[in-house]
Design a protein around this motif. Structure first.
Motif, PDB file in Angstrom:
ATOM      1  N   GLU A  93      37.465  17.554  73.861  1.00  0.00           N
ATOM      2  CA  GLU A  93      38.156  18.011  74.875  1.00  0.00           C
ATOM      3  C   GLU A  93      38.712  19.495  74.502  1.00  0.00           C
ATOM      4  O   GLU A  93      38.980  20.121  75.315  1.00  0.00           O
ATOM      5  N   HIS A  94      38.821  19.783  73.409  1.00  0.00           N
ATOM      6  CA  HIS A  94      39.239  21.059  72.830  1.00  0.00           C
ATOM      7  C   HIS A  94      38.189  22.117  72.284  1.00  0.00           C
ATOM      8  O   HIS A  94      38.560  23.024  71.597  1.00  0.00           O
ATOM      9  N   ARG A  95      36.905  21.802  72.513  1.00  0.00           N
ATOM     10  CA  ARG A  95      35.617  22.580  72.048  1.00  0.00           C
ATOM     11  C   ARG A  95      36.014  23.955  72.130  1.00  0.00           C
ATOM     12  O   ARG A  95      35.742  24.606  71.477  1.00  0.00           O
ATOM     13  N   GLU A  96      36.219  24.534  73.379  1.00  0.00           N
ATOM     14  CA  GLU A  96      36.289  25.963  73.588  1.00  0.00           C
ATOM     15  C   GLU A  96      37.524  26.661  72.992  1.00  0.00           C
ATOM     16  O   GLU A  96      37.248  27.836  72.400  1.00  0.00           O
ATOM     17  N   LEU A  97      38.602  25.772  72.816  1.00  0.00           N
ATOM     18  CA  LEU A  97      39.742  26.408  72.010  1.00  0.00           C
ATOM     19  C   LEU A  97      39.540  26.575  70.439  1.00  0.00           C
ATOM     20  O   LEU A  97      39.885  27.313  69.742  1.00  0.00           O
ATOM     21  N   ILE A  98      38.775  25.290  70.144  1.00  0.00           N
ATOM     22  CA  ILE A  98      38.240  25.130  68.673  1.00  0.00           C
ATOM     23  C   ILE A  98      37.463  26.554  68.176  1.00  0.00           C
ATOM     24  O   ILE A  98      37.734  27.152  67.416  1.00  0.00           O
ATOM     25  N   THR A  99      36.415  26.757  69.235  1.00  0.00           N
ATOM     26  CA  THR A  99      35.678  27.819  69.052  1.00  0.00           C
ATOM     27  C   THR A  99      36.512  29.417  68.944  1.00  0.00           C
ATOM     28  O   THR A  99      36.166  30.139  68.192  1.00  0.00           O
ATOM     29  N   LYS A 100      37.430  29.474  69.726  1.00  0.00           N
ATOM     30  CA  LYS A 100      38.099  30.515  69.720  1.00  0.00           C
ATOM     31  C   LYS A 100      38.881  30.865  68.507  1.00  0.00           C
ATOM     32  O   LYS A 100      39.440  31.733  67.956  1.00  0.00           O
ATOM     33  N   LEU A 101      39.492  29.600  67.901  1.00  0.00           N
ATOM     34  CA  LEU A 101      40.554  29.547  66.627  1.00  0.00           C
ATOM     35  C   LEU A 101      39.571  29.989  65.577  1.00  0.00           C
ATOM     36  O   LEU A 101      40.181  30.455  64.422  1.00  0.00           O
ATOM     37  N   LYS A 102      38.615  29.481  65.137  1.00  0.00           N
ATOM     38  CA  LYS A 102      37.703  29.524  64.113  1.00  0.00           C
ATOM     39  C   LYS A 102      37.591  30.702  63.415  1.00  0.00           C
ATOM     40  O   LYS A 102      37.272  31.721  64.208  1.00  0.00           O
ATOM     41  N   GLY A 103      38.167  30.826  62.284  1.00  0.00           N
ATOM     42  CA  GLY A 103      38.003  32.204  61.666  1.00  0.00           C
ATOM     43  C   GLY A 103      39.059  32.962  61.791  1.00  0.00           C
ATOM     44  O   GLY A 103      39.447  34.148  61.479  1.00  0.00           O
ATOM     45  N   LYS A 104      40.083  32.755  62.985  1.00  0.00           N
ATOM     46  CA  LYS A 104      41.056  33.540  63.294  1.00  0.00           C
ATOM     47  C   LYS A 104      42.466  32.932  62.991  1.00  0.00           C
ATOM     48  O   LYS A 104      43.537  33.728  63.645  1.00  0.00           O
ATOM     49  N   ASP A 105      42.602  31.910  62.880  1.00  0.00           N
ATOM     50  CA  ASP A 105      43.953  31.039  62.424  1.00  0.00           C
ATOM     51  C   ASP A 105      43.764  30.238  61.224  1.00  0.00           C
ATOM     52  O   ASP A 105      43.110  29.163  61.100  1.00  0.00           O
TER      53      ASP A 105
END
Length: 73
Positions: free
Chosen positions: A4-16
């Protein structure tokens, strides 16, 4: 994991960094558990159970973190 968090996970990878550390630890445990369950690595049942508990704890922590980030946006 946490579909359910797939989109957010993609945004955070490598940036958080916190997210990356939690995510990587969870994935490493997932691979170790699979290797043990499929016989590629020998671990006793107690060790596998401990790893599964830690993996679940990390998943819960990831879920809590993702929900907190989502709520801020």
């Amino acid at each position: 994991m946490l579909h359910e968090h797939r989109e957010l996970i993609t945004k955070l990878k490598g940036k958080d960094a916190r997210f990356d550390n939690l995510f990587e630890a969870h994935n490493e445990l997932d691979h170790k558990i699979k290797d043990a369950e499929e016989g590629r690595v020998h671990l006793d049942d107690l060790e596998i159970a401990k790893m599964k508990k830690e993996k679940l704890r990390l998943k819960d922590e990831l879920n809590t973190y993702l929900n907190s980030v989502k709520d801020k946006n």
